[in-house]
Design a protein around this motif. Structure first.
Motif, PDB file in Angstrom:
ATOM      1  N   UNK A  26      48.109  33.115  32.457  1.00 55.45           N
ATOM      2  CA  UNK A  26      48.417  32.666  33.817  1.00 55.45           C
ATOM      3  C   UNK A  26      48.477  31.138  33.821  1.00 55.45           C
ATOM      4  N   UNK A  27      49.219  30.572  34.769  1.00 62.30           N
ATOM      5  CA  UNK A  27      49.331  29.110  34.854  1.00 62.30           C
ATOM      6  C   UNK A  27      48.090  28.489  35.516  1.00 62.30           C
ATOM      7  N   UNK A  28      46.946  28.639  34.870  1.00 55.31           N
ATOM      8  CA  UNK A  28      45.690  28.073  35.361  1.00 55.31           C
ATOM      9  C   UNK A  28      45.179  27.065  34.346  1.00 55.31           C
ATOM     10  N   UNK A  29      44.147  26.353  34.713  1.00 55.65           N
ATOM     11  CA  UNK A  29      43.541  25.376  33.795  1.00 55.65           C
ATOM     12  C   UNK A  29      43.087  26.039  32.503  1.00 55.65           C
ATOM     13  N   UNK A  30      42.575  27.259  32.608  1.00 53.34           N
ATOM     14  CA  UNK A  30      42.095  27.990  31.431  1.00 53.34           C
ATOM     15  C   UNK A  30      43.227  28.676  30.671  1.00 53.34           C
ATOM     16  N   UNK A  31      44.351  28.871  31.326  1.00 53.90           N
ATOM     17  CA  UNK A  31      45.488  29.515  30.677  1.00 53.90           C
ATOM     18  C   UNK A  31      45.488  31.028  30.804  1.00 53.90           C
ATOM     19  N   UNK A  32      44.534  31.574  31.553  1.00 49.65           N
ATOM     20  CA  UNK A  32      44.479  33.020  31.742  1.00 49.65           C
ATOM     21  C   UNK A  32      43.863  33.356  33.098  1.00 49.65           C
ATOM     22  N   UNK A  33      44.061  34.612  33.498  1.00 50.04           N
ATOM     23  CA  UNK A  33      43.495  35.131  34.734  1.00 50.04           C
ATOM     24  C   UNK A  33      42.703  36.395  34.394  1.00 50.04           C
ATOM     25  N   UNK A  34      41.689  36.686  35.192  1.00 54.80           N
ATOM     26  CA  UNK A  34      40.835  37.854  34.957  1.00 54.80           C
ATOM     27  C   UNK A  34      40.855  38.736  36.198  1.00 54.80           C
ATOM     28  N   UNK A  41      34.850  38.297  38.825  1.00 53.27           N
ATOM     29  CA  UNK A  41      35.105  36.911  38.438  1.00 53.27           C
ATOM     30  C   UNK A  41      34.977  36.004  39.666  1.00 53.27           C
ATOM     31  N   UNK A  42      34.444  34.811  39.462  1.00 51.71           N
ATOM     32  CA  UNK A  42      34.284  33.864  40.556  1.00 51.71           C
ATOM     33  C   UNK A  42      34.960  32.549  40.199  1.00 51.71           C
ATOM     34  N   UNK A  43      35.554  31.933  41.205  1.00 46.54           N
ATOM     35  CA  UNK A  43      36.178  30.633  41.012  1.00 46.54           C
ATOM     36  C   UNK A  43      35.111  29.552  41.165  1.00 46.54           C
ATOM     37  N   UNK A  44      35.016  28.677  40.191  1.00 49.05           N
ATOM     38  CA  UNK A  44      34.070  27.570  40.235  1.00 49.05           C
ATOM     39  C   UNK A  44      34.837  26.297  39.922  1.00 49.05           C
ATOM     40  N   UNK A  45      35.231  25.588  40.943  1.00 45.76           N
ATOM     41  CA  UNK A  45      36.018  24.359  40.796  1.00 45.76           C
ATOM     42  C   UNK A  45      37.246  24.555  39.911  1.00 45.76           C
ATOM     43  N   UNK A  46      37.961  25.673  40.142  1.00 44.85           N
ATOM     44  CA  UNK A  46      39.189  25.933  39.402  1.00 44.85           C
ATOM     45  C   UNK A  46      39.009  26.682  38.100  1.00 44.85           C
ATOM     46  N   UNK A  47      37.778  26.951  37.696  1.00 45.27           N
ATOM     47  CA  UNK A  47      37.517  27.729  36.478  1.00 45.27           C
ATOM     48  C   UNK A  47      37.052  29.125  36.868  1.00 45.27           C
ATOM     49  N   UNK A  48      37.521  30.126  36.156  1.00 44.49           N
ATOM     50  CA  UNK A  48      37.078  31.484  36.400  1.00 44.49           C
ATOM     51  C   UNK A  48      35.839  31.748  35.555  1.00 44.49           C
ATOM     52  N   UNK A  49      34.750  32.102  36.221  1.00 42.28           N
ATOM     53  CA  UNK A  49      33.494  32.411  35.551  1.00 42.28           C
ATOM     54  C   UNK A  49      33.064  33.817  35.929  1.00 42.28           C
ATOM     55  N   UNK A  50      32.318  34.465  35.031  1.00 46.84           N
ATOM     56  CA  UNK A  50      31.775  35.791  35.308  1.00 46.84           C
ATOM     57  C   UNK A  50      30.280  35.637  35.535  1.00 46.84           C
ATOM     58  N   UNK A  51      29.833  36.036  36.729  1.00 47.61           N
ATOM     59  CA  UNK A  51      28.404  35.954  37.043  1.00 47.61           C
ATOM     60  C   UNK A  51      27.687  37.090  36.331  1.00 47.61           C
ATOM     61  N   UNK A  52      26.670  36.734  35.570  1.00 51.58           N
ATOM     62  CA  UNK A  52      25.874  37.716  34.829  1.00 51.58           C
ATOM     63  C   UNK A  52      24.597  38.000  35.606  1.00 51.58           C
ATOM     64  N   UNK A  53      24.105  39.221  35.498  1.00 54.40           N
ATOM     65  CA  UNK A  53      22.838  39.559  36.134  1.00 54.40           C
ATOM     66  C   UNK A  53      21.707  38.880  35.384  1.00 54.40           C
ATOM     67  N   UNK A  54      20.591  38.704  36.067  1.00 50.82           N
ATOM     68  CA  UNK A  54      19.397  38.151  35.421  1.00 50.82           C
ATOM     69  C   UNK A  54      18.975  39.097  34.304  1.00 50.82           C
ATOM     70  N   UNK A  55      18.184  38.607  33.385  1.00 50.67           N
ATOM     71  CA  UNK A  55      17.725  39.424  32.258  1.00 50.67           C
ATOM     72  C   UNK A  55      17.126  40.719  32.762  1.00 50.67           C
ATOM     73  N   UNK A  56      17.421  41.800  32.064  1.00 51.12           N
ATOM     74  CA  UNK A  56      16.929  43.123  32.458  1.00 51.12           C
ATOM     75  C   UNK A  56      15.412  43.183  32.361  1.00 51.12           C
ATOM     76  N   UNK A  57      14.827  43.921  33.268  1.00 47.96           N
ATOM     77  CA  UNK A  57      13.379  44.099  33.219  1.00 47.96           C
ATOM     78  C   UNK A  57      13.034  45.053  32.083  1.00 47.96           C
ATOM     79  N   UNK A  58      11.799  45.073  31.689  1.00 51.35           N
ATOM     80  CA  UNK A  58      11.343  45.952  30.595  1.00 51.35           C
ATOM     81  C   UNK A  58      11.639  47.405  30.943  1.00 51.35           C
TER      82      UNK A  58
END
Length: 95
Positions: A53-61, A71-88
């Protein structure tokens, strides 16, 4: 899990490099038609589409399914929010 019909459609246009992981270079029209078929059948699973895709990263998700990570937009970058570490307890239930 991929249905036989969906696996057949994906296999006509892409290569299944690992079970359930399809990779290919297709036109935007074919990509969108395949993605429509995936989103209609994903159900409780999860699907991810990464394409040029014509984005700063060169791809879309894109993501689909009830177990997806959005996927979340963070100042023009696509980031994937990860869950906190799993509990035991969660880790034990996966074993």
């Amino acid at each position: 899990m991929t249905t036989p019909a969906l696996r057949g459609a994906l296999s006509r246009w892409t290569s299944e490099v690992v079970a359930g992981i399809f990779v290919g270079s297709v036109s935007a029209r074919v990509r969108d038609q395949l993605w429509r078929a995936v989103t209609e059948t994903v159900g409780d699973g999860a699907a991810v589409l990464v394409h040029p895709a014509p984005t700063e990263q060169g791809y879309s998700v894109r993501t689909a399914g009830t177990r997806r990570r959005v996927p979340e937009d963070f100042d023009g970058l696509t980031l994937i929010r990860m869950r906190a570490a799993a509990t035991a307890k969660e880790m034990q239930s996966r074993s």
